[in-house]
Design a protein around this motif. Structure first.
Motif, mmCIF file in Angstrom:
data_model
loop_
_atom_site.group_PDB
_atom_site.id
_atom_site.type_symbol
_atom_site.label_atom_id
_atom_site.label_comp_id
_atom_site.label_asym_id
_atom_site.label_seq_id
_atom_site.Cartn_x
_atom_site.Cartn_y
_atom_site.Cartn_z
ATOM 1 N N GLU A 1 40.278 58.562 47.451
ATOM 2 C CA GLU A 1 40.814 59.700 48.236
ATOM 3 C C GLU A 1 41.291 60.609 47.122
ATOM 4 O OE1 GLU A 1 43.889 59.350 51.469
ATOM 5 O OE2 GLU A 1 45.075 60.019 49.982
ATOM 6 N N LEU B 1 36.810 60.286 49.633
ATOM 7 C CA LEU B 1 37.636 60.732 50.847
ATOM 8 C C LEU B 1 38.349 62.031 50.415
ATOM 9 C CD1 LEU B 1 38.533 60.401 53.648
ATOM 10 C CD2 LEU B 1 40.300 59.005 52.537
ATOM 11 N N GLU C 1 33.091 61.836 52.733
ATOM 12 C CA GLU C 1 33.674 61.606 53.681
ATOM 13 C C GLU C 1 35.007 62.556 54.099
ATOM 14 O OE1 GLU C 1 37.088 58.219 55.803
ATOM 15 O OE2 GLU C 1 35.846 57.630 54.222
ATOM 16 N N SER D 1 38.414 63.822 56.228
ATOM 17 C CA SER D 1 39.375 63.397 57.011
ATOM 18 C C SER D 1 40.567 64.303 57.164
ATOM 19 C CB SER D 1 39.778 62.060 56.552
ATOM 20 O OG SER D 1 40.632 61.320 57.149
#
Length: 281
Positions: free
Chosen positions: A199, A218, A241, A243
């Motif tokens: 992340e 992320l 990704e 988010s």
């Protein structure tokens, strides 16, 4: 085609829910009012438009109460139904039908709500490559069912648990000291088959993660502008990704940045139910 969950995974959940509802005295209302030999035919009917998920679970609730109950689906999981549509017909001993009603509907309404919410976001990003995925923010005990419902809605699944893959988040990085150290420790502590995702909150962190070597990144709570720049930096080298507070309204702009995945927690932990009722014929 949507592959149904194995019976061995679902049965304990449905049995536990029925036992919780029955308590120690059974269905006092139904047993007092409905003669034991009464037969009935009832329909599961959608009260609003949506996508169906959980028919096998509902059927199992009825059949665990009485195996003589016949469950005849009119639609299948993943079907988009209109308000007023008959989803399935159930026939058999009236006592068992009424006693299992609430448990069957609790599962069916919740899972259809997850599927419907997922389908709405999937539709919003149609035309882009981004897949809509759910994460581990699930109702305790219902993860397999809720992730199945996401698939019924046209979405995909992120990790099923902590043992699926490595996902290095901010607290891991804080304890390790920095991103490089966290990634190095993850690589040293897992096998060659395990993928590693990290992340990142900033483009600087992304640059370090790419240089250190991971399988996915992320991109957490980044603006659309930052996401576009991040996708350009990655240039297809790893999976991207996005988010952070994604809705059906904001998803198209996020998808347009070129990210591979958009992960959404509320699909499983906060999706409203799809209103479905059991009507006597």
């Amino acid at each position: 085609m949507l592959t149904p969950l194995p019976h061995i995974m679902v049965e304990p959940l449905v049995r536990s829910a029925l036992l919780e509802d029955l308590g120690l005295g059974g269905d006092l209302t139904t047993n007092a009012i409905v003669p034991a030999d009464t037969e009935a035919t009832m329909s599961l009917v959608a009260r609003q438009e949506g996508v169906i998920a959980g028919l096998d679970v509902a059927a199992l609730a009825f059949k665990l109460m009485d195996p003589r109950i016949a469950f005849e689906p009119v639609h299948h999981d993943g079907s988009h139904v209109a308000s007023g549509a008959t989803i399935a017909i159930v026939r058999g001993p009236a006592r068992a039908l009424l006693t299992a009603e609430r448990v069957a509907l609790n599962f069916l309404c919740h899972l259809s709500g997850v599927a419907s919410a997922t389908a709405a976001v999937v539709a919003a990003v149609r035309g882009h490559k981004a897949q809509i995925v759910c994460i581990r923010k699930t109702t305790p005990g219902l993860r397999a069912l809720e992730k199945y419902a996401v698939r019924a809605g046209g979405g995909s699944n992120h990790r099923f648990g902590l043992d699926d893959a490595v996902l290095i988040k901010d607290n891991h990085i804080a304890i390790a000291g920095d991103i490089r150290t966290a990634i190095a420790l993850a690589k040293a502590g897992t096998g060659h088959m395990v993928k590693i995702e990290v992340e990142v909150d900033t483009l600087d962190q992304l640059e370090i993660a790419l240089a250190t070597g991971v399988d996915a990144v992320l991109l957490d709570n980044m603006s659309v502008e930052q996401l576009s720049r991040a996708v350009a930096m990655v240039d297809g080298r790893v999976i991207t990704e996005a988010s952070g507070r994604v809705t059906a309204a904001t998803a198209p702009a996020i998808a347009a940045t070129g990210v591979d995945l958009i992960s959404i927690g509320w699909l499983t932990h906060s999706a409203p139910i799809l209103d479905i009722g059991l009507d006597s014929e």
